[in-house]
Structures are given as structure tokens and as C-alpha cells.
Design a protein around this motif. Structure first.
Motif, PDB file in Angstrom:
ATOM      1  N   ILE A 140       1.225  -1.315  -0.448  1.00  9.04           N
ATOM      2  CA  ILE A 140      -0.061   0.182  -0.205  1.00  9.04           C
ATOM      3  C   ILE A 140       0.951   1.214  -0.219  1.00  9.04           C
ATOM      4  O   ILE A 140       1.021   1.562  -0.771  1.00  9.04           O
ATOM      5  CB  ILE A 140      -1.294   0.330   1.111  1.00  9.04           C
ATOM      6  CG1 ILE A 140      -2.422  -0.939   1.152  1.00  9.04           C
ATOM      7  CG2 ILE A 140      -2.224   1.685   1.302  1.00  9.04           C
ATOM      8  CD1 ILE A 140      -2.609  -1.777   2.192  1.00  9.04           C
ATOM      9  N   ASP A 141       1.791   1.108   0.833  1.00  7.97           N
ATOM     10  CA  ASP A 141       2.732   2.146   1.176  1.00  7.97           C
ATOM     11  C   ASP A 141       3.916   2.443  -0.655  1.00  7.97           C
ATOM     12  O   ASP A 141       3.879   3.839  -1.218  1.00  7.97           O
ATOM     13  CB  ASP A 141       3.531   2.432   2.545  1.00  7.97           C
ATOM     14  CG  ASP A 141       2.835   2.624   3.493  1.00  7.97           C
ATOM     15  OD1 ASP A 141       1.841   2.490   3.655  1.00  7.97           O
ATOM     16  OD2 ASP A 141       3.830   2.377   4.028  1.00  7.97           O
ATOM     17  N   GLY A 142       4.395   1.165  -0.797  1.00  9.28           N
ATOM     18  CA  GLY A 142       4.922   1.253  -2.293  1.00  9.28           C
ATOM     19  C   GLY A 142       3.575   2.007  -3.526  1.00  9.28           C
ATOM     20  O   GLY A 142       4.346   3.097  -4.332  1.00  9.28           O
ATOM     21  N   VAL A 143       2.880   1.703  -3.106  1.00  7.37           N
ATOM     22  CA  VAL A 143       1.912   2.023  -4.568  1.00  7.37           C
ATOM     23  C   VAL A 143       1.341   3.594  -3.831  1.00  7.37           C
ATOM     24  O   VAL A 143       1.654   4.921  -5.258  1.00  7.37           O
ATOM     25  CB  VAL A 143       0.343   1.623  -4.474  1.00  7.37           C
ATOM     26  CG1 VAL A 143      -0.956   2.343  -5.054  1.00  7.37           C
ATOM     27  CG2 VAL A 143       0.740   0.190  -4.711  1.00  7.37           C
ATOM     28  N   ARG A 144       1.001   4.007  -3.383  1.00  8.36           N
ATOM     29  CA  ARG A 144       1.204   5.292  -2.833  1.00  8.36           C
ATOM     30  C   ARG A 144       2.744   6.243  -3.265  1.00  8.36           C
ATOM     31  O   ARG A 144       2.668   7.755  -3.767  1.00  8.36           O
ATOM     32  CB  ARG A 144       1.448   5.545  -1.376  1.00  8.36           C
ATOM     33  CG  ARG A 144      -0.024   5.202  -0.815  1.00  8.36           C
ATOM     34  CD  ARG A 144      -0.320   4.805   0.423  1.00  8.36           C
ATOM     35  NE  ARG A 144      -2.302   4.884   1.339  1.00  8.36           N
ATOM     36  CZ  ARG A 144      -1.957   4.915   2.554  1.00  8.36           C
ATOM     37  NH1 ARG A 144      -0.929   5.104   3.300  1.00  8.36           N
ATOM     38  NH2 ARG A 144      -2.875   4.647   2.886  1.00  8.36           N
ATOM     39  N   LEU A 145       3.284   5.798  -3.245  1.00  4.95           N
ATOM     40  CA  LEU A 145       4.673   6.475  -3.619  1.00  4.95           C
ATOM     41  C   LEU A 145       5.050   6.147  -5.220  1.00  4.95           C
ATOM     42  O   LEU A 145       5.210   7.703  -5.983  1.00  4.95           O
ATOM     43  CB  LEU A 145       6.366   5.591  -3.271  1.00  4.95           C
ATOM     44  CG  LEU A 145       6.466   6.085  -1.317  1.00  4.95           C
ATOM     45  CD1 LEU A 145       6.885   4.852  -0.901  1.00  4.95           C
ATOM     46  CD2 LEU A 145       6.467   7.487  -0.852  1.00  4.95           C
ATOM     47  N   SER A 146       4.335   5.611  -6.078  1.00 11.14           N
ATOM     48  CA  SER A 146       4.343   5.393  -7.361  1.00 11.14           C
ATOM     49  C   SER A 146       3.309   7.095  -7.518  1.00 11.14           C
ATOM     50  O   SER A 146       2.612   6.900  -7.006  1.00 11.14           O
ATOM     51  CB  SER A 146       4.324   4.058  -7.728  1.00 11.14           C
ATOM     52  OG  SER A 146       4.062   4.424  -8.670  1.00 11.14           O
ATOM     53  N   LYS A 147       3.952   7.485  -9.196  1.00 10.72           N
ATOM     54  CA  LYS A 147       2.540   7.868 -10.043  1.00 10.72           C
ATOM     55  C   LYS A 147       1.614   7.779 -10.255  1.00 10.72           C
ATOM     56  O   LYS A 147       0.943   8.132 -11.196  1.00 10.72           O
ATOM     57  CB  LYS A 147       3.633   9.365 -10.222  1.00 10.72           C
ATOM     58  CG  LYS A 147       4.111  10.249  -9.964  1.00 10.72           C
ATOM     59  CD  LYS A 147       5.026  11.608 -10.823  1.00 10.72           C
ATOM     60  CE  LYS A 147       5.516  12.258  -9.944  1.00 10.72           C
ATOM     61  NZ  LYS A 147       6.799  11.264  -9.295  1.00 10.72           N
ATOM     62  N   ALA A 148       1.498   6.347 -11.038  1.00  8.08           N
ATOM     63  CA  ALA A 148       0.971   5.087 -11.504  1.00  8.08           C
ATOM     64  C   ALA A 148      -0.177   5.596 -10.723  1.00  8.08           C
ATOM     65  O   ALA A 148      -1.062   5.517  -9.737  1.00  8.08           O
ATOM     66  CB  ALA A 148       1.708   4.409 -11.121  1.00  8.08           C
ATOM     67  N   ARG A 149      -1.256   5.202 -12.145  1.00  6.20           N
ATOM     68  CA  ARG A 149      -2.772   5.403 -11.337  1.00  6.20           C
ATOM     69  C   ARG A 149      -3.409   4.159 -10.427  1.00  6.20           C
ATOM     70  O   ARG A 149      -2.419   3.207 -11.026  1.00  6.20           O
ATOM     71  CB  ARG A 149      -3.492   5.422 -13.190  1.00  6.20           C
ATOM     72  CG  ARG A 149      -3.161   7.068 -13.530  1.00  6.20           C
ATOM     73  CD  ARG A 149      -4.345   6.509 -14.649  1.00  6.20           C
ATOM     74  NE  ARG A 149      -5.509   6.966 -14.413  1.00  6.20           N
ATOM     75  CZ  ARG A 149      -6.961   7.625 -14.734  1.00  6.20           C
ATOM     76  NH1 ARG A 149      -7.098   7.683 -16.175  1.00  6.20           N
ATOM     77  NH2 ARG A 149      -7.387   7.505 -14.565  1.00  6.20           N
TER      78      ARG A 149
END
Length: 397
Positions: A140-149
Motif C-alpha cells: 500500500i505504501d509503495g503504491v502511494r509513492l508511485s505516480k501510477a494510477r
């Protein structure tokens, strides 16, 4: 520091305790094993460690770690690309890659860091991540760091996953990555990887699996959920840890195709800006991997303990989440009830922990028990008797 700020923190902590949500740490005074000793001298049957094969106190691993300290010293005092890379680090990366059937692997200080550095390195705002709703906090945190949709699907719901994939395609995303735990750590069930991979192929997506609660003890030779489910060659990226089955120390990894690993080595921030794994941890993890690959006897014992404990608690009247992994959640509902049962078990010599919000959803508090090959039949029987006695005293069963 401002008094008002400290007052605010104190009030927040008081509110957490009033809701029965305060987490307290307990000190153990022995190596991690099936039975552990506490500071007060008591011996406990341990049901809450991630020590699935019982390797945390393995003599061969301890010796490998000690020899590495003698040869390489205590720590690296540097990041990998400056002067922090040993032959041991590359040996371990290559061993992980061979074990999991990937081109290469890259080491991190923890799998939390691996997941934290994965998505922002590989994906941009032109891309999409489709994530299972019950994924680990590190994903979850890793996804938040990404600019991906970002797209989320209900856990293990393949219809919802397909809906989200269709939407990602309709939104014109370039690359799509499905992210899932291999074993969901709080529930103990295995992801539907063959179905996930089939949908990924249909909609042009990649598949990433966090296999922290599987690598070393599930699947043939302990190669994890991709191999357990027959999806091994179709999973593109595997992240995992040395902090659970593989010796129980610390450190994580990502295993994937060579270009993926090469780019991570250039741009993954947790890798670039964190000290290299200590020599003792690296050598010990390498030995643990070697042992785990050949440990069919330990895997057999682990599964026997799992089946024995699950069957006995079910017969006693406990509500358990279904599953076949060594994670066996005993469902209790409210946080205080979970803490009360954990305290009653502590008095009876069983070491467990209650899990409640925000670790699990409100109203879904539980005691997550975990089996280990370090437990003997008498340990399992002792734990079952303690659970039954404590639960009857509290009116749980």
C-alpha cells in the motif's frame, strides 16, 4: 518541544488505550524457537513467530553468521554502490534468483523497503497498479509513492479484478501491474495466482507477488505460492524476506527479469540510500536458503502441526478462518476480547498476540496463531488445552 504538541500526543495515546487498541511489546530472553523464555523466567509455547521452519536458532545458520563476522567484520558502513558490496551479497542474490526461477535478484534492508522501492522505480503516471484490497501495508505504501494510477479490487475477487483491468485499459494506461500478497498475512489464505495470471495475460498486465509468508515453506522445495499454485513461470516479479522462514533475521529481496533488477539497482531509493546487509545476516540467510530448499522433512512437520492444531480448535468450537497455510486466525470480533484471550493464554503459558484495528478491520479482531516446525506434538496439545480452558473461562466458546 511545545507542550501543546506533547499534550496532543498524550491524549491520542490515552484514547488508543481507552479503545483497547494499545499495543504492548513483551521482552523474551531466549532465542526464537517453539518454546521461549521470558524475562520473568517463565517458559512459553510460542504461537506468534514467523519462524515457520524453526530455523531462527539453527546451529548451521548461527555458525555461518559467526564465520562471516570473523571474515568480514560486523557491518558494511556504506551503501552498496559506494563501498558496501561483498561477494556474499552477490552470492545471495544469485541463489535467490536460482531458487525462484528468475534471472536475478536484488537485496534490501527489509521487504518493506523492497515493496517501497519497486513501484515508483518501474512505473510512471502513464501506468496502472491494480492492487488486492488486503495487500500488506508495504505494498500500500509503495503504491502511494508511485505516480501510477491506482485501482483496487476486492480480495481474491476475480470478477472485480477483471472489472478494474478493463477500466485501466479503458483509461488508456500504458503498462498495468497486478500486485498481490502470495499468502495474506492476517487471514492465511493463498492468492488465486493461476486465475490472476490468466487475467493478466488477457489484459496485457504484469503480475507481482509479495511472498513473504510463503518463501521457504510452501510449494515444492519451499519455492513459494507461484510454484505451489502452478503459476511459477507466469509471475513476473516476486518480493520476499529473510526475516521469516529463511532464518528469521532481516532483509528482503526482489527477484525478476534482468532489466527489472538492473533498473532497480540504478534507481530504487531504499536500495541506493540504505546500508548493505550486514555480513552475518547475509551469510546466515544464504545458509538458511540452502537448508530450506532441502527441508522436506521440516515442511512435512509444519503441515502436520498445522492440520493437528486447526482440527483440534475447530472441534473445540472456535471460529477459524478457512485455509491450508500455517497461519490460523482465531476470530474474536472485538479488540478487547482478543486482548483478554491473549492475556488469559499468557497466564497459561502460551505466547500469542491479539490483532485489531488498524492492523485488521474494526470488528474483525483476532488472535493470529502461526505454526512452526519447531513445535512438537506436546507443544501443540498444550496450546490446544490452554486455548480451550481460557476461552471457556471468558465465554468465547
Amino acid at each position: 518541544m511545545q507542550a501543546g504538541f506533547l499534550d496532543h500526543l498524550t491524549a491520542t495515546l490515552a484514547d488508543i488505550e481507552a479503545q483497547g487498541l494499545l499495543k504492548r511489546e513483551r521482552q523474551i530472553a531466549t532465542p526464537q524457537s517453539g518454546r521461549i523464555g521470558l524475562r520473568d523466567g517463565r517458559r512459553m509455547v510460542n504461537l506468534c513467530a514467523n519462524n515457520y521452519l524453526g530455523l531462527a536458532d539453527n546451529a548451521e545458520i548461527r555458525m555461518a553468521a559467526a564465520e562471516a563476522i570473523g571474515e568480514y567484520g560486523f557491518g558494511m558502513a556504506s551503501v552498496r554502490f559506494i563501498c558496501g558490496t561483498l561477494d556474499l551479497h552477490r552470492e545471495l542474490e544469485q541463489a535467490v534468483a536460482r531458487y525462484l526461477g528468475k534471472d536475478d535478484a536484488i537485496l534490501f534492508a527489509a521487504c518493506f523497503d523492497a515493496n517501497g522501492g519497486l513501484f515508483e522505480t518501474l512505473l510512471t503516471d502513464a501506468d496502472a497498479i491494480i492492487s488486492d484490497a488486503l495487500n500488506h501495508a508495504s505494498i500500500i505504501d509503495g503504491v502511494r509513492l508511485s505516480k501510477a494510477r491506482r485501482y483496487r479490487y476486492a480480495t481474491s475477487d476475480m470478477d472485480d479484478l477483471e472489472t478494474q483491468l478493463k477500466q485501466a485499459v479503458a483509461d488508456g494506461t500504458r503498462f498495468r501491474l497486478i500486485a498481490t500478497d502470495g499468502v495474506f498475512s492476517m487471514d492465511g489464505h493463498v492468492a488465486k495466482l493461476p486465475e490472476i495470471c490468466a487475467l493478466a495475460e488477457r489484459y496485457g498486465a504484469l503480475v507481482m507477488v509479495d511472498d513473504c509468508h510463503a518463501t521457504g515453506h510452501l510449494g515444492p522445495q519451499g519455492r513459494g505460492t507461484p510454484h505451489l499454485t502452478g503459476a511459477g513461470g507466469k509471475v513476473d516479479i516476486v518480493t520476499g524476506t529473510f526475516g521469516k522462514t529463511l532464518g528469521g533475521a532481516m532483509g528482503g529481496f526482489i527477484a525478476a527479469a534482468q532489466p527489472v533488477i538492473d533498473l532497480l539497482r540504478q534507481r530504487a531509493r531504499p536500495y541506493l540510500f540504505s546500508n548493505a546487509l550486514a555480513p552475518a545476516v547475509t551469510a546466515g540467510s544464504l545458509k538458511a536458503l540452502e537448508i530450506a530448499e532441502a527441508a522436506d522433512d521440516l515442511r512435512k512437520k509444519l503441515m502436520r502441526n498445522t492440520q493437528r492444531f486447526r482440527a483440534a480448535l475447530t472441534a473445540a468450537g472456535f471460529e477459524l478462518l478457512p485455509g491450508d497455510t500455517p497461519i490460523i486466525p482465531v476470530m474474536l470480533g472485538e479488540a478487547q476480547r482478543a486482548q483478554d484471550l491473549a492475556a488469559a493464554l499468557d497466564k497459561r503459558g502460551v505466547y500469542v498476540a491479539g490483532f485489531f484495528y488498524p492492523v485488521v478491520p474494526k470488528g474483525r479482531a483476532r488472535i493470529r496463531t502461526q505454526m512452526s516446525a519447531a513445535l512438537d506434538d506436546e507443544d501443540v496439545d498444550f496450546a490446544v488445552d490452554a486455548f480451550t480452558d481460557a476461552a471457556r473461562e471468558l465465554g468465547v466458546i
